[in-house]
Enzyme design. Structure first.
Site, PDB file in Angstrom:
ATOM      1  N   SER A 239      50.430  67.852  48.999  1.00  0.00           N
ATOM      2  CA  SER A 239      50.978  68.158  50.491  1.00  0.00           C
ATOM      3  C   SER A 239      51.861  69.381  50.250  1.00  0.00           C
ATOM      4  CB  SER A 239      51.591  66.878  50.807  1.00  0.00           C
ATOM      5  OG  SER A 239      50.950  65.759  50.711  1.00  0.00           O
TER       6      SER A 239
ATOM      7  N   THR B 183      45.052  55.561  51.840  1.00  0.00           N
ATOM      8  CA  THR B 183      44.872  56.720  51.128  1.00  0.00           C
ATOM      9  C   THR B 183      43.825  57.660  51.920  1.00  0.00           C
ATOM     10  OG1 THR B 183      44.964  55.258  49.248  1.00  0.00           O
ATOM     11  CG2 THR B 183      43.821  57.348  48.901  1.00  0.00           C
TER      12      THR B 183
ATOM     13  N   ASP C 160      72.568  70.297  42.119  1.00  0.00           N
ATOM     14  CA  ASP C 160      72.079  69.717  40.832  1.00  0.00           C
ATOM     15  C   ASP C 160      71.789  68.434  41.128  1.00  0.00           C
ATOM     16  OD1 ASP C 160      71.476  69.012  38.014  1.00  0.00           O
ATOM     17  OD2 ASP C 160      72.768  70.585  37.488  1.00  0.00           O
TER      18      ASP C 160
ATOM     19  N   ARG D 270      33.344  50.031  26.596  1.00  0.00           N
ATOM     20  CA  ARG D 270      34.380  50.798  26.375  1.00  0.00           C
ATOM     21  C   ARG D 270      35.047  50.422  25.114  1.00  0.00           C
ATOM     22  NH1 ARG D 270      39.691  49.190  30.382  1.00  0.00           N
ATOM     23  NH2 ARG D 270      40.516  51.194  29.326  1.00  0.00           N
TER      24      ARG D 270
ATOM     25  N   HIS E 142      45.997  57.390  22.636  1.00  0.00           N
ATOM     26  CA  HIS E 142      45.409  58.675  23.482  1.00  0.00           C
ATOM     27  C   HIS E 142      46.067  58.223  24.981  1.00  0.00           C
ATOM     28  CE1 HIS E 142      43.203  61.047  26.148  1.00  0.00           C
ATOM     29  NE2 HIS E 142      42.652  59.935  26.857  1.00  0.00           N
TER      30      HIS E 142
ATOM     31  N   LYS F 234      45.646  60.167  54.033  1.00  0.00           N
ATOM     32  CA  LYS F 234      46.135  61.138  53.283  1.00  0.00           C
ATOM     33  C   LYS F 234      45.051  62.172  53.399  1.00  0.00           C
ATOM     34  CE  LYS F 234      49.844  59.744  50.676  1.00  0.00           C
ATOM     35  NZ  LYS F 234      50.656  60.871  51.062  1.00  0.00           N
TER      36      LYS F 234
ATOM     37  N   GLU G 226      52.131  51.092  38.320  1.00  0.00           N
ATOM     38  CA  GLU G 226      52.138  52.341  37.314  1.00  0.00           C
ATOM     39  C   GLU G 226      51.118  53.254  37.683  1.00  0.00           C
ATOM     40  OE1 GLU G 226      54.047  53.139  34.842  1.00  0.00           O
ATOM     41  OE2 GLU G 226      52.929  54.758  33.903  1.00  0.00           O
TER      42      GLU G 226
ATOM     43  N   HIS H 251      43.122  42.496  40.517  1.00  0.00           N
ATOM     44  CA  HIS H 251      41.769  43.011  40.701  1.00  0.00           C
ATOM     45  C   HIS H 251      41.314  43.742  39.110  1.00  0.00           C
ATOM     46  CE1 HIS H 251      43.960  47.021  42.500  1.00  0.00           C
ATOM     47  NE2 HIS H 251      43.718  46.788  41.131  1.00  0.00           N
ATOM     48  N   HIS H 252      42.249  43.830  38.235  1.00  0.00           N
ATOM     49  CA  HIS H 252      42.174  44.378  36.839  1.00  0.00           C
ATOM     50  C   HIS H 252      41.486  43.063  36.073  1.00  0.00           C
ATOM     51  CE1 HIS H 252      43.829  48.246  37.285  1.00  0.00           C
ATOM     52  NE2 HIS H 252      44.646  47.649  38.234  1.00  0.00           N
TER      53      HIS H 252
ATOM     54  N   TYR I 171      49.852  54.027  40.589  1.00  0.00           N
ATOM     55  CA  TYR I 171      50.536  54.781  41.988  1.00  0.00           C
ATOM     56  C   TYR I 171      51.756  55.664  41.228  1.00  0.00           C
ATOM     57  CZ  TYR I 171      47.241  52.260  44.181  1.00  0.00           C
ATOM     58  OH  TYR I 171      45.925  51.764  44.637  1.00  0.00           O
TER      59      TYR I 171
ATOM     60  N   TRP J  32      45.568  50.546  25.370  1.00  0.00           N
ATOM     61  CA  TRP J  32      46.951  50.604  25.939  1.00  0.00           C
ATOM     62  C   TRP J  32      47.616  49.362  26.657  1.00  0.00           C
ATOM     63  CZ3 TRP J  32      49.121  51.778  31.297  1.00  0.00           C
ATOM     64  CH2 TRP J  32      48.482  51.334  32.227  1.00  0.00           C
TER      65      TRP J  32
ATOM     66  N   SER K  39      64.274  55.120  29.636  1.00  0.00           N
ATOM     67  CA  SER K  39      64.522  56.714  30.208  1.00  0.00           C
ATOM     68  C   SER K  39      63.839  56.748  31.637  1.00  0.00           C
ATOM     69  CB  SER K  39      63.277  57.427  29.108  1.00  0.00           C
ATOM     70  OG  SER K  39      63.143  58.538  29.566  1.00  0.00           O
ATOM     71  N   SER K  40      62.615  55.985  31.968  1.00  0.00           N
ATOM     72  CA  SER K  40      61.969  56.097  33.017  1.00  0.00           C
ATOM     73  C   SER K  40      62.878  55.654  34.130  1.00  0.00           C
ATOM     74  CB  SER K  40      60.647  55.421  33.314  1.00  0.00           C
ATOM     75  OG  SER K  40      60.070  55.774  32.352  1.00  0.00           O
TER      76      SER K  40
ATOM     77  N   HIS L  73      49.542  47.939  37.725  1.00  0.00           N
ATOM     78  CA  HIS L  73      48.671  48.713  38.985  1.00  0.00           C
ATOM     79  C   HIS L  73      49.875  49.516  39.639  1.00  0.00           C
ATOM     80  CE1 HIS L  73      45.603  49.541  41.327  1.00  0.00           C
ATOM     81  NE2 HIS L  73      46.512  49.552  42.333  1.00  0.00           N
TER      82      HIS L  73
END
Lengths: 537, 183
Positions: free
Chosen positions: A272, A332, A110, A454, A81, A335, A259, A306-307, A261, A146, A173-174, A257
């Site tokens: 925006s 943040t 293009d 979890r 998932h 924003k 990722e 921090h993870h 963002y 994941w 790809s990315s 991390h």
């Protein structure tokens, strides 16, 4: 001058005519709009696939005890998932928007590298078929979450190398998509379109692209080490050979991390764009938005641990990562302040894209606040690996990234198809989605704070009510998305003709609103006039 | 910019980006030795240093540290692993020998490696071993028990507030890995 420049470029373009016919058009296309459409459709399909897996999870968690699936399959579902939603739904959908909108927004005909663009899309369907096939392999799909932490992930059966190769393909790809976007924005802007005139969606995507190029290779390296540890006798993460499983966590989160963002910065760009249009005002604090996005991008590289507060870090490390993480709240906050200031005293109307944008601001901010709670390392020991973190990242990713994608789709759908979408159905979709998403994820804060872990298919009975509530919300949310698919289908089929401006006063907010709806196959074959660009705000 | 120039500029930028991507891929691999070097430099790796030569140190009779021994077997390795004592009161500067025992409970020969960890991690620099079974791979014949001594000293310069230390060994099964390499 600009006209001649353009003709030269055009002489090298192989499509002087409309699209080819039939299936091969989509296989061989190098057109940014075709590729954008392919990405968006892939994102939508994978959103439903990943969503179906979420519903398996929520069905199992509807009541305590084991009902429908065994724990191993449950863990395969949580793993797939997440991988599918992150890499299959949200990232391709953002890449689709970038392909469609960036050339139109910067006045280019293009993307800069059309063939690579085709390749970077067509890697995706194959990698997702490969990932899905792991479900049917000996030992089942990867079931370690994941994050694919060793040593648990090394117990995966035949699926491990396929999962790793999927990550490699998605990474390639990315990276190609990111390179293409950077080259397009740096080299293909129309004369007069300076960097500080770029729409924020373009800016946020440029920064996202740099993050992708910097961190996807690190993730590819980490999973390669998993592969060699499992099959070639290396000991990167194996203590018996002098390695350390914690090293994987550092590598993963050095990728992970930034990722997160990557998943949210393009949303900031979308919001925006939408809020000024429906507030009928220029965006408040444009340059502060650019700097805030860039600071978030830079800070994302220095906060990863921090993870991992519970991993046994020295005190100095815990303190450093706590303070560095809290620092991110500053840009943040800038924003969120700017979005509110843009709406302040604006002549606001509440069409579906605006409703989603406002819901984004409110709900994403809530997700941000729970993030701040978890940045405090002593407090995080209680939240770590509970449903509180599940609630947190779903608040920033569903009413965050996914709502931004809904908003973007409603906002630009009339431009893409030339037809207005069904506003009544759009609003129905909005209210059902917004109410159900909160029913689904809000109670998870409570069970998490009370200690429900979890990635476990069963739980203590005192969590039963909140979990039942959460499951009902999830099912309403899931089935409401069929309305979204239908609205898109209906707008493609026909409907009220959209003007080139689509939204009142939108012409002042971006070059894309100066092209007819739907736009021609090649966007700006002639660079937009200087006056158009200097009138933008 | 004309078309040729644009193409050149595009190619240049693409290559720059590709180089960044490749460097970042390499960084993933370089980070392991780098991390080790940094942790060793600051003495925060939590690992006990390699064998050191025995030298006469002044014994500090006035101080006593409670040293605990923890034995762990990783995964499913069929090994019964214990220390002869769970806890020892020691004086900094004095040499001690503690025996560890491990019995192979299976019918097959085992090769294992014990990995030591010391906590609190900042005390690891002060625990010096002159002899340890963790320096080498250990072989265990089927259903045989082996006695394995550890000789160590706690450096008298250990911070004064150190009252308790834990020395933990985890045995990892290397049987399969060793055979793969031999073949």
């Amino acid at each position: 001058m600009s006209v001649t420049t353009h003709d030269d470029t055009h002489a090298h373009d192989h499509h002087d005519h409309g699209p080819a016919k039939g299936f091969m058009r989509w296989v061989t296309t190098t057109n940014h709009k075709d590729i954008g459409t392919l990405y968006l459709i892939t994102g939508l399909i994978m959103f439903f696939v990943g969503g179906a897996m979420a519903l398996v999870i929520r069905a199992e968690l509807f009541e305590p005890g084991l009902q429908y699936v065994d724990p191993h399959f449950f863990n395969q579902m949580t793993t797939l998932h997440a991988l599918i939603m992150v890499f299959g739904a949200v990232m391709p959908a953002f890449a689709g928007l970038a392909n469609w909108m960036i050339p139109m927004m910067i006045g280019a005909p293009d993307m800069a590298l059309p063939r690579m663009n085709n390749w970077s899309f067509w890697l995706l369907p194959f990698s997702f078929v490969m990932l899905a096939s792991t479900l049917f392999m000996d030992g089942g799909a990867a079931a370690a979450g994941w994050t694919l932490y060793p040593p648990l992930v090394l117990q995966t059966g035949h699926a491990l190398p396929f999962t790793v190769f999927t990550v490699h393909l998605l990474g390639m790809s990315s990276i190609m998509a990111a390179i293409n976007i950077i080259v397009t924005v740096f080299n293909m802007r129309a004369p007069g379109m300076t960097m500080m005139k770029l729409p924020l969606f373009v800016w946020t995507w440029v920064i996202t692209a740099f993050l992708l190029i910097a961190v996807m290779p690190v993730f590819a390296g980490a999973v390669t080490m998993l592969l060699t540890d499992k099959f070639f006798g290396t000991s990167f993460f194996n203590a018996a050979g002098g390695g350390d499983p914690v090293l994987y966590q550092h590598l993963f989160w050095f990728f992970g991390h930034p990722e997160v963002y990557i998943l949210i910065l393009p949303s900031f760009g979308i919001i925006s764009s939408i809020i000024p249009t429906f507030s009928r005002k220029p965006l408040f604090g444009y340059s502060s938005m650019v700097y805030a996005t860039a600071s978030i991008g830079l800070l994302s590289f220095i906060v990863w641990a921090h993870h991992q507060y519970t991993v046994g870090m020295p005190l100095a490390g815990e303190l450093y990562f706590t303070y560095a993480t809290m620092l991110i709240a500053v840009p943040t906050g800038v924003k969120v302040f700017n979005w509110l200031a843009t709406m302040w005293k604006g002549a606001m109307t509440f069409e579906t894209p605006m409703l989603y944008a406002i819901a984004f601001v409110v709900l994403f901010t809530m997700g941000g606040f729970t993030g701040l709670m978890m940045s405090i390392s002593p407090a995080d020991l209680q939240y770590h690996d509970t449903y509180f973190i599940v609630a947190h990242f779903h608040y920033v990713l569903v009413p965050g990234a996914v709502f931004a994608l809904f908003a973007a789709t409603y906002y630009w759908l009339p431009k893409w198809t030339g037809h207005m979408y069904d506003e009544r159905l759009g609003k129905l979709h909005f209210w059902l989605t917004t109410i159900s998403v909160n029913i689904c994820f809000f109670p998870q804060h409570f069970v998490g704070l009370a200690g429900m872990p979890r990635r476990i298919p069963d739980y203590a009975v005192q969590f039963a009510e909140f979990n039942a509530m959460s499951s009902v919300g999830a099912f309403v949310f899931g089935f409401s998305q069929l309305i979204f698919a239908y609205v898109i289908y209906k707008a493609i089929q026909g409907g009220e003709k959209a003007s080139s401006e689509v939204w009142e006063g939108a012409e002042a907010h971006g070059l894309e609103w100066h092209l007819p709806s739907p736009p021609p196959y090649h966007s700006w074959t002639e660079a937009p006039a200087q006056a158009l660009i200097s009138d933008l705000h | 910019m004309d078309a040729k120039e644009l193409q050149k500029a595009n190619a240049r930028l693409v290559w720059r980006m590709v180089v960044i991507a490749l460097l970042m891929f390499g960084m993933g691999f370089a980070i392991a030795p780098y991390y080790d070097a940094v942790c060793n430099f600051f003495g925060i790796s939590g690992r006990v240093k390699e064998a050191s030569a025995e030298q006469a140190l002044s014994v500090d009779e006035s101080r006593q540290i409670s040293l605990e021994f923890v034995t762990v077997v990783n995964g499913q390795m069929p090994l019964r692993f214990r220390a002869e004592t769970g806890k020892l009161k020691i004086h900094p500067g004095q040499y001690y020998t503690v025996n560890f025992y491990a019995e192979n409970t299976s019918d097959k020969k085992l090769i294992g490696r014990a990995i030591p960890t010391i906590s609190p991690s900042w005390t690891s620099a002060y625990l010096k071993k002159t002899e340890c079974f963790c320096f080498y791979d250990q072989e265990f014949e089927p259903h045989k028990e082996r006695k394995m001594p550890v000789r160590f000293v706690v450096d008298p310069t250990v911070p004064a507030d150190t009252k308790e230390m834990t020395l933990s060994y985890t045995f990892f099964d290397k049987t399969e890995k060793t055979q793969t390499i031999k073949n």
